[in-house]
Design a protein around this motif. Sequence first.
Motif, PDB file in Angstrom:
ATOM      1  N   GLY A  10       0.819  -1.204   0.000  1.00  0.00           N
ATOM      2  CA  GLY A  10       0.000   0.000   0.000  1.00  0.00           C
ATOM      3  C   GLY A  10       0.853   1.253   0.000  1.00  0.00           C
ATOM      4  O   GLY A  10       0.499   2.276  -0.569  1.00  0.00           O
ATOM      5  N   SER A  11       2.020   1.186   0.677  1.00  0.00           N
ATOM      6  CA  SER A  11       2.900   2.349   0.735  1.00  0.00           C
ATOM      7  C   SER A  11       4.315   1.860   0.986  1.00  0.00           C
ATOM      8  O   SER A  11       4.520   0.707   1.379  1.00  0.00           O
ATOM      9  CB  SER A  11       2.480   3.257   1.889  1.00  0.00           C
ATOM     10  N   ASN A  12       5.280   2.756   0.779  1.00  0.00           N
ATOM     11  CA  ASN A  12       6.658   2.346   1.042  1.00  0.00           C
ATOM     12  C   ASN A  12       6.858   2.064   2.524  1.00  0.00           C
ATOM     13  O   ASN A  12       7.578   1.148   2.904  1.00  0.00           O
ATOM     14  CB  ASN A  12       7.641   3.415   0.562  1.00  0.00           C
ATOM     15  N   LEU A  13       6.156   2.838   3.352  1.00  0.00           N
ATOM     16  CA  LEU A  13       6.278   2.603   4.794  1.00  0.00           C
ATOM     17  C   LEU A  13       5.774   1.194   5.131  1.00  0.00           C
ATOM     18  O   LEU A  13       6.379   0.467   5.924  1.00  0.00           O
ATOM     19  CB  LEU A  13       5.465   3.656   5.573  1.00  0.00           C
ATOM     20  N   GLY A  14       4.693   0.816   4.486  1.00  0.00           N
ATOM     21  CA  GLY A  14       4.142  -0.519   4.715  1.00  0.00           C
ATOM     22  C   GLY A  14       5.137  -1.590   4.308  1.00  0.00           C
ATOM     23  O   GLY A  14       5.349  -2.580   5.021  1.00  0.00           O
ATOM     24  N   PHE A  15       5.771  -1.383   3.153  1.00  0.00           N
ATOM     25  CA  PHE A  15       6.799  -2.332   2.718  1.00  0.00           C
ATOM     26  C   PHE A  15       7.927  -2.408   3.739  1.00  0.00           C
ATOM     27  O   PHE A  15       8.370  -3.495   4.115  1.00  0.00           O
ATOM     28  CB  PHE A  15       7.361  -1.906   1.347  1.00  0.00           C
ATOM     29  N   LEU A  16       8.363  -1.238   4.194  1.00  0.00           N
ATOM     30  CA  LEU A  16       9.485  -1.228   5.145  1.00  0.00           C
ATOM     31  C   LEU A  16       9.137  -1.933   6.448  1.00  0.00           C
ATOM     32  O   LEU A  16       9.924  -2.712   6.983  1.00  0.00           O
ATOM     33  CB  LEU A  16       9.904   0.215   5.441  1.00  0.00           C
ATOM     34  N   MET A  17       7.933  -1.670   6.950  1.00  0.00           N
ATOM     35  CA  MET A  17       7.513  -2.340   8.189  1.00  0.00           C
ATOM     36  C   MET A  17       7.553  -3.848   7.987  1.00  0.00           C
ATOM     37  O   MET A  17       7.994  -4.605   8.848  1.00  0.00           O
ATOM     38  CB  MET A  17       6.085  -1.927   8.559  1.00  0.00           C
ATOM     39  N   ALA A  18       7.047  -4.292   6.828  1.00  0.00           N
ATOM     40  CA  ALA A  18       7.001  -5.730   6.573  1.00  0.00           C
ATOM     41  C   ALA A  18       8.408  -6.294   6.406  1.00  0.00           C
ATOM     42  O   ALA A  18       8.731  -7.364   6.924  1.00  0.00           O
ATOM     43  CB  ALA A  18       6.157  -6.019   5.342  1.00  0.00           C
ATOM     44  N   ALA A  19       9.250  -5.553   5.689  1.00  0.00           N
ATOM     45  CA  ALA A  19      10.606  -6.057   5.451  1.00  0.00           C
ATOM     46  C   ALA A  19      11.399  -6.071   6.754  1.00  0.00           C
ATOM     47  O   ALA A  19      12.117  -7.030   7.054  1.00  0.00           O
ATOM     48  CB  ALA A  19      11.311  -5.194   4.402  1.00  0.00           C
ATOM     49  N   VAL A  20      11.244  -5.008   7.540  1.00  0.00           N
ATOM     50  CA  VAL A  20      11.940  -4.987   8.827  1.00  0.00           C
ATOM     51  C   VAL A  20      11.330  -6.069   9.728  1.00  0.00           C
ATOM     52  O   VAL A  20      12.039  -6.772  10.459  1.00  0.00           O
ATOM     53  CB  VAL A  20      11.857  -3.584   9.481  1.00  0.00           C
ATOM     54  N   GLY A  21      10.025  -6.235   9.636  1.00  0.00           N
ATOM     55  CA  GLY A  21       9.361  -7.282  10.412  1.00  0.00           C
ATOM     56  C   GLY A  21       9.885  -8.667  10.061  1.00  0.00           C
ATOM     57  O   GLY A  21      10.047  -9.522  10.927  1.00  0.00           O
ATOM     58  N   SER A  22      10.166  -8.886   8.792  1.00  0.00           N
ATOM     59  CA  SER A  22      10.710 -10.194   8.408  1.00  0.00           C
ATOM     60  C   SER A  22      12.126 -10.349   8.943  1.00  0.00           C
ATOM     61  O   SER A  22      12.521 -11.415   9.405  1.00  0.00           O
ATOM     62  CB  SER A  22      10.694 -10.347   6.880  1.00  0.00           C
ATOM     63  N   ALA A  23      12.875  -9.276   8.908  1.00  0.00           N
ATOM     64  CA  ALA A  23      14.270  -9.366   9.350  1.00  0.00           C
ATOM     65  C   ALA A  23      14.359  -9.495  10.868  1.00  0.00           C
ATOM     66  O   ALA A  23      15.140 -10.280  11.400  1.00  0.00           O
ATOM     67  CB  ALA A  23      15.045  -8.142   8.868  1.00  0.00           C
ATOM     68  N   VAL A  24      13.543  -8.712  11.565  1.00  0.00           N
ATOM     69  CA  VAL A  24      13.583  -8.754  13.026  1.00  0.00           C
ATOM     70  C   VAL A  24      12.823  -9.984  13.501  1.00  0.00           C
ATOM     71  O   VAL A  24      11.617 -10.082  13.340  1.00  0.00           O
ATOM     72  CB  VAL A  24      12.920  -7.496  13.613  1.00  0.00           C
ATOM     73  N   GLY A  25      13.555 -10.934  14.033  1.00  0.00           N
ATOM     74  CA  GLY A  25      12.887 -12.160  14.473  1.00  0.00           C
ATOM     75  C   GLY A  25      13.650 -12.798  15.597  1.00  0.00           C
ATOM     76  O   GLY A  25      14.378 -12.131  16.345  1.00  0.00           O
ATOM     77  N   LEU A  26      13.486 -14.109  15.703  1.00  0.00           N
ATOM     78  CA  LEU A  26      14.186 -14.831  16.761  1.00  0.00           C
ATOM     79  C   LEU A  26      15.690 -14.630  16.631  1.00  0.00           C
ATOM     80  O   LEU A  26      16.415 -14.657  17.607  1.00  0.00           O
ATOM     81  CB  LEU A  26      13.852 -16.317  16.668  1.00  0.00           C
ATOM     82  N   GLY A  27      16.135 -14.432  15.394  1.00  0.00           N
ATOM     83  CA  GLY A  27      17.556 -14.203  15.157  1.00  0.00           C
ATOM     84  C   GLY A  27      18.061 -13.007  15.958  1.00  0.00           C
ATOM     85  O   GLY A  27      19.150 -13.046  16.529  1.00  0.00           O
ATOM     86  N   ASN A  28      17.264 -11.948  16.009  1.00  0.00           N
ATOM     87  CA  ASN A  28      17.698 -10.756  16.740  1.00  0.00           C
ATOM     88  C   ASN A  28      17.580 -10.935  18.237  1.00  0.00           C
ATOM     89  O   ASN A  28      18.461 -10.575  18.999  1.00  0.00           O
ATOM     90  CB  ASN A  28      16.818  -9.543  16.378  1.00  0.00           C
ATOM     91  N   ILE A  29      16.417 -11.457  18.654  1.00  0.00           N
ATOM     92  CA  ILE A  29      16.123 -11.383  20.081  1.00  0.00           C
ATOM     93  C   ILE A  29      16.670 -12.590  20.826  1.00  0.00           C
ATOM     94  O   ILE A  29      17.051 -12.504  21.975  1.00  0.00           O
ATOM     95  CB  ILE A  29      14.608 -11.226  20.273  1.00  0.00           C
TER      96      ILE A  29
END
Length: 478
Positions: A10-29
């Motif tokens: 829907g928007s670039n912000l939406g893409f970024l949230m999703a892409a960052v959401g995919s990257a930020v996971g169990l790997g980070n935390i």
Amino acid sequence: MEHHHRGEWGSNLGFLMAAVGSAVGLGNIWAFPYKMGDNGGFAFLVIYLILAATVGFSIMLCELSIGRRAGRSVLVSYQQVGSKMGTLLGFLAMLSPFLILSFYTVLGAYCMEYMSLNLADLAFGVAAMAGMSGGDTFGSMLTNQFGSVAFTFLFIFICFLIIRGGIKDGIEKFNKIGMPALFIMLVIVIVRAVTLPGAGSGLTFMFAPDLTPLTSLNGFLEVLSAAGGQMFFSLSLAMGITVTYGSYLSKKESLVKNSLIIIISDTIVAILAGMAVLPAAFALGGAGAEKQGPKLLFITLQDVFNAMGPTGPIFGVLFYMLVILAAITSTIALLEVLATFLSDRVALKGRTPDRKKLVTIICLVIFAEAALVAADGLGSNGLWIPFHETGRNLGSSWLDFMDFISEGVAMPLGALLMSIWIGWSAGPKLVRDEVELEGYKMSNGLYGFFNFCTKFIVPLAMAFILYGQVMKFMEIPK
Ligand code: PFF
């Protein structure tokens, strides 16, 4: 050709949230703090940052460009660059999410179990954890096969409900709420962690400049291998996801800027997670708590919450809830690689894809393999084929095995082949052309840097990681 069925963010912000959401996971935390704890703290951080800025950036830009260029699933996107190598890379990039999902969902399910226990403690004062150490809790969770399989089902079902809605109305919508929520919870947990008496030594461990672990060659190589593997997994590279999410991105957006934002955000969240976990482990986890490896999240931290007194369960609930959120936003990304693949295939045959049906099938298949990993309980229940009789390590559970094939082999091999292919055969210009659409300019300096990384640094780093992973898995236990 128009891709009517596909849709777009829907928007670039939406893409970024999703892409960052995919990257930020169990790997980070989960993985970042324990790997940092186990590999020299500050020294690990420095190597991680260098690798993310060179190797991570180059692969991410390649993947986003290849995906957006084709506007198709990962397989077809790679095939549009070259048919034979594209087919190989496409299948490698789908094998990884398929295998990773088998254990990622189980780890998500364990977090749900922990959250429920802390919640029960909090709401009904049943003191579910009273008298039980983190180790006891985890042990009984692993051996309760029914519970693990049931929670795994629940976890996959929640992800199913989200991705059923599609790119914009499912994934984007969830991430736009989930990611800010995750961030707020993380900040609250950090404030608690760093104000615990004794937390200072955790912060010193992370940030006081100390590069002694890098002074011997062996030490350096060990840190390099740990940081490299971690960076790779954490940024969601070589798993088809960046290609897939990129394929829904509008040509109007800047690929360089988006790559940088994803990498920087992911790294910031990893460091923040370190600041939530390591100071608490140092303060309340007992001597050597930071070196607990994978147990840090499930055993040491539960001990920390137990030791906090009456407010413990509140932070327990908050903390595991944020890990669950991180795991969900990553799981839906992994599932989307497969969903996009199937739905593009159906569309190519001239039929209209029935997304709900496709997503249902994918989730059921993933549940089948995840149920095996869950029932195995990290090897506690003896379902793993006893390869150790061969005298080699070869892991000790189904989780180890799935992880080795994906994270250990398919991903570094895929990235190695891709960088050689783009760097030396298809040509980095292909990426530049995609980056420069709609009037964006890639400066000569940046192009030179990208070109050099893709041709030399990425293949070297990937070959090194691949070698390290295979050796670790094949080693003969002492
Ligand atoms: N980057 C995720 C993590 O750090 O946990 C793992 C992951 C999720 C990788 C989703 C790839 C992906 F598509």
